[in-house]
Motif scaffolding. Structure first.
Motif, PDB file in Angstrom:
ATOM      1  N   ALA A  42      96.045 -81.668 -10.577  1.00  0.00           N
ATOM      2  CA  ALA A  42      96.166 -82.798 -11.504  1.00  0.00           C
ATOM      3  C   ALA A  42      95.436 -82.501 -12.809  1.00  0.00           C
ATOM      4  CB  ALA A  42      95.601 -84.062 -10.852  1.00  0.00           C
ATOM      5  N   CYS A  43      94.298 -81.838 -12.717  1.00  0.00           N
ATOM      6  CA  CYS A  43      93.534 -81.462 -13.920  1.00  0.00           C
ATOM      7  C   CYS A  43      94.350 -80.511 -14.790  1.00  0.00           C
ATOM      8  CB  CYS A  43      92.212 -80.816 -13.487  1.00  0.00           C
ATOM      9  SG  CYS A  43      91.198 -80.221 -14.844  1.00  0.00           S
ATOM     10  N   GLN A  45      97.595 -80.263 -14.983  1.00  0.00           N
ATOM     11  CA  GLN A  45      98.709 -80.988 -15.597  1.00  0.00           C
ATOM     12  C   GLN A  45      98.246 -81.881 -16.740  1.00  0.00           C
ATOM     13  OE1 GLN A  45      99.995 -82.471 -11.597  1.00  0.00           O
ATOM     14  NE2 GLN A  45     102.034 -81.976 -12.364  1.00  0.00           N
ATOM     15  N   ARG A  46      97.045 -82.465 -16.588  1.00  0.00           N
ATOM     16  CA  ARG A  46      96.514 -83.342 -17.644  1.00  0.00           C
ATOM     17  C   ARG A  46      96.189 -82.574 -18.912  1.00  0.00           C
ATOM     18  NH1 ARG A  46      93.522 -85.636 -13.653  1.00  0.00           N
ATOM     19  NH2 ARG A  46      91.658 -84.456 -14.226  1.00  0.00           N
ATOM     20  N   HIS A  47      95.550 -81.440 -18.750  1.00  0.00           N
ATOM     21  CA  HIS A  47      94.980 -80.758 -19.913  1.00  0.00           C
ATOM     22  C   HIS A  47      95.835 -79.614 -20.452  1.00  0.00           C
ATOM     23  CE1 HIS A  47      91.405 -83.164 -19.553  1.00  0.00           C
ATOM     24  NE2 HIS A  47      91.349 -82.888 -18.272  1.00  0.00           N
ATOM     25  N   PRO A  49      99.598 -79.603 -20.309  1.00  0.00           N
ATOM     26  CA  PRO A  49     100.892 -80.154 -19.881  1.00  0.00           C
ATOM     27  C   PRO A  49     102.083 -79.263 -20.205  1.00  0.00           C
ATOM     28  CG  PRO A  49     100.094 -81.313 -21.824  1.00  0.00           C
ATOM     29  CD  PRO A  49      98.965 -80.434 -21.364  1.00  0.00           C
ATOM     30  N   ARG A 180      87.339 -75.081 -18.687  1.00  0.00           N
ATOM     31  CA  ARG A 180      87.127 -76.319 -17.953  1.00  0.00           C
ATOM     32  C   ARG A 180      86.686 -75.960 -16.543  1.00  0.00           C
ATOM     33  NH1 ARG A 180      88.957 -80.455 -20.740  1.00  0.00           N
ATOM     34  NH2 ARG A 180      88.496 -82.495 -19.882  1.00  0.00           N
ATOM     35  N   GLU A 204      84.549 -81.530 -15.173  1.00  0.00           N
ATOM     36  CA  GLU A 204      85.115 -82.710 -14.529  1.00  0.00           C
ATOM     37  C   GLU A 204      84.542 -82.789 -13.116  1.00  0.00           C
ATOM     38  OE1 GLU A 204      89.257 -83.455 -14.491  1.00  0.00           O
ATOM     39  OE2 GLU A 204      89.565 -82.805 -16.574  1.00  0.00           O
TER      40      GLU A 204
END
Length: 497
Positions: A42-43, A45-47, A49, A180, A204
């Protein structure tokens, strides 16, 4: 001061205890690994994309298992995925073996590491080495880390950048430079101090199945400071509040030719709300101090005797900026040590403490050394301080008492009866690499101290405000060229939440 369990910081051993607590509470190990992989996916895909090609480097153990789960999820979503295995996947056991099987069922191609590897992806996932690493990175992992860093591609580190010590933030020979880092279950202490900020990128935190109840019984090393701290520690001002109820700070320092630091500290203390601020300094600095800040009361002092009345009137002292280590500064330091007034000891006052009063202990002072000053206070090398900053801060507390503020990236605040209270600052930026930053920090802490905060509260809140003010100043005008005097206006906003 902090009761948000999500801000607790854990050692390597404590992190393992959290994992076991979750499993014993009924969460299967592979379920935890799947949750970690899903959080990392998910991380991504968020950052990133627009990314569609992914390189995943996997080592051994659960960290590798997380990487295999990410690879499987990305492949299912239609991404082109390459997995580079530094440990033969068929030799993995337990949950990591289940993750390998999941990736293979999905159709992920797994390739053995080759020293001439060139990434095919637009993005790299680092799942090489986890929290269990304690010694120097060995081959071929050091080669893989070098190849990742050489690629210039953005990297997502799983749990922590490979090669970083999870407890101290020390680089164990080589470490991945991540854009990240996503860390699971418990925050690792080493992600926030030492050399870590050069390698973690943005951090995160994903607690997965961890709850307050499941944390019960697992100790932690400290707490991460948060932006809400000033609103919790600063006393409310009533409509009838007057300056006499807001503390009287005496700032001491500024030998001839070194007045800038003490003037900055004094003005900053006033900006943070001390009711009265007096400055004891060399006579030559009286006119510029009053010109800069006419609200301060300035007295020229020739020796410790000249401080007697000022010390009697003060509710707290900051000593050290521009003090020097000659007879003048030594006499002023002796006068402060002869009183029981709460104080903040900074700069040359710390050097005098190390050389002239190495056995003095007090409960009501705050020492604010940078690593070089800490090394002098402990009689060791700077490298020893930086190798394990928490151990150094606790050693300082054991020797001198009070509260210790060990400055640097990931500033530490250590106090409590046994030095078991620890707070770590996630705030600040490279723009703070300029003269005077430590002086204004001293002024902030001392100002909060005389306003009624305990030494530990004043130190932790001052460190948080200092870093947050610098971050706001950098957003406003950029990091390069950021001056210590730029912080006061932003800090004033922060102490009026």
């Amino acid at each position: 001061m902090i009761n948000d369990e999500a801000l607790a910081l854990y050692s390597r051993e404590q992190s393992g205890a959290l994992d076991r607590a979750l499993i014993e509470a009924g969460t299967p190990g592979f379920e935890l690994m799947s949750q970690a992989g899903e959080a990392a996916w998910a991380c991504l895909q968020r950052h990133w994309p627009d990314c569609r090609r992914l390189s995943v480097l996997c080592g051994a153990g659960n960290n590798a298992g997380d990487g295999y789960v990410v690879a499987a999820l990305a492949h299912r979503a239609g991404w082109q995925v390459e997995v580079i295995a530094l440990k033969a996947p068929q030799t993995l056991a337990g949950e990591a073996a289940e993750a390998v099987a999941m990736a293979q069922r999905t159709g992920v191609t797994i390739t053995a590491w080759q020293s001439d590897w060139t990434p095919r992806g637009e993005l790299i996932v680092d799942a090489l080495l986890g929290t269990g690493l304690t010694g120097e990175v060995r081959a071929p992992y050091d080669e893989a880390i070098e190849a990742i860093n050489r690629s210039g591609l953005p990297v997502l580190a799983i749990d922590l950048p490979s090669g970083l010590d999870a407890e101290t933030g020390t680089v164990l020979g080589a470490a991945v430079e991540a854009a990240r880092t996503i860390s699971f279950i418990g925050r690792k202490f080493g992600l926030y101090t030492g050399q870590a900020p050069d390698y973690t990128g943005t951090i995160e935190y994903a607690p997965l199945s961890l709850t307050r109840q499941r944390r019960a019984g697992v100790d932690h090393l400290g707490w991460l400071l948060d932006a809400g701290l000033p609103s919790r520690t600063l006393p409310r001002r009533r409509p009838t509040t007057h300056k006499g109820q807001c503390g009287h700070l005496l700032v001491i320092g500024g030998r001839e030719g070194f007045g800038g630091s003490v003037i900055m500290a004094t003005e900053t203390a006033a900006r943070l709300g001390a009711g009265l601020v007096s400055l004891a300094t060399s006579a030559v600095h009286v006119p510029p101090a009053l010109t800069r800040c006419p609200e301060m009361m300035v007295k020229p002092v020739r020796n410790g005797l000249d401080l007697e009345e000022l010390l009697e009137a003060a509710s707290g002292v900051l000593i050290g900026p521009g003090l020097g280590q000659q007879a003048w500064g030594e006499g002023l330091m002796q006068a402060v040590l002869n009183t029981a007034t709460p104080c903040v000891v900074d700069a040359d006052a710390l050097n005098l403490l190390a050389s002239r009063w190495p056995k003095v202990q007090r409960d009501n002072w705050i020492l604010t050394p940078h690593p070089g000053e800490a090394a002098r206070l402990l009689g060791c090398a700077v490298s020893e301080v930086q190798r394990d900053r928490l151990a150094a801060a606790r050693a300082l507390h054991g020797r001198y008492g009070g509260v210790i503020v060990l400055k640097g990236a990931g500033t530490l605040v250590v106090g409590g009866p046994s030095g078991d209270e620890c707070f770590v600052s996630p705030f600040g930026n490279p723009g703070m690499a300029s003269g005077g930053m430590g002086d204004v920090l001293g002024g902030m802490i001392a100002s909060l101290l005389v306003q009624g905060l305990s030494p530990l509260q004043a130190a932790a809140t001052g460190v948080a405000v200092h870093g947050m003010a610098a971050d706001r100043a950098a957003i406003s005008g950029g990091e390069r060229g950021l001056l210590a005097t730029d912080l006061a206006s932003f800090a004033r906003q922060l102490v009026n939440p």
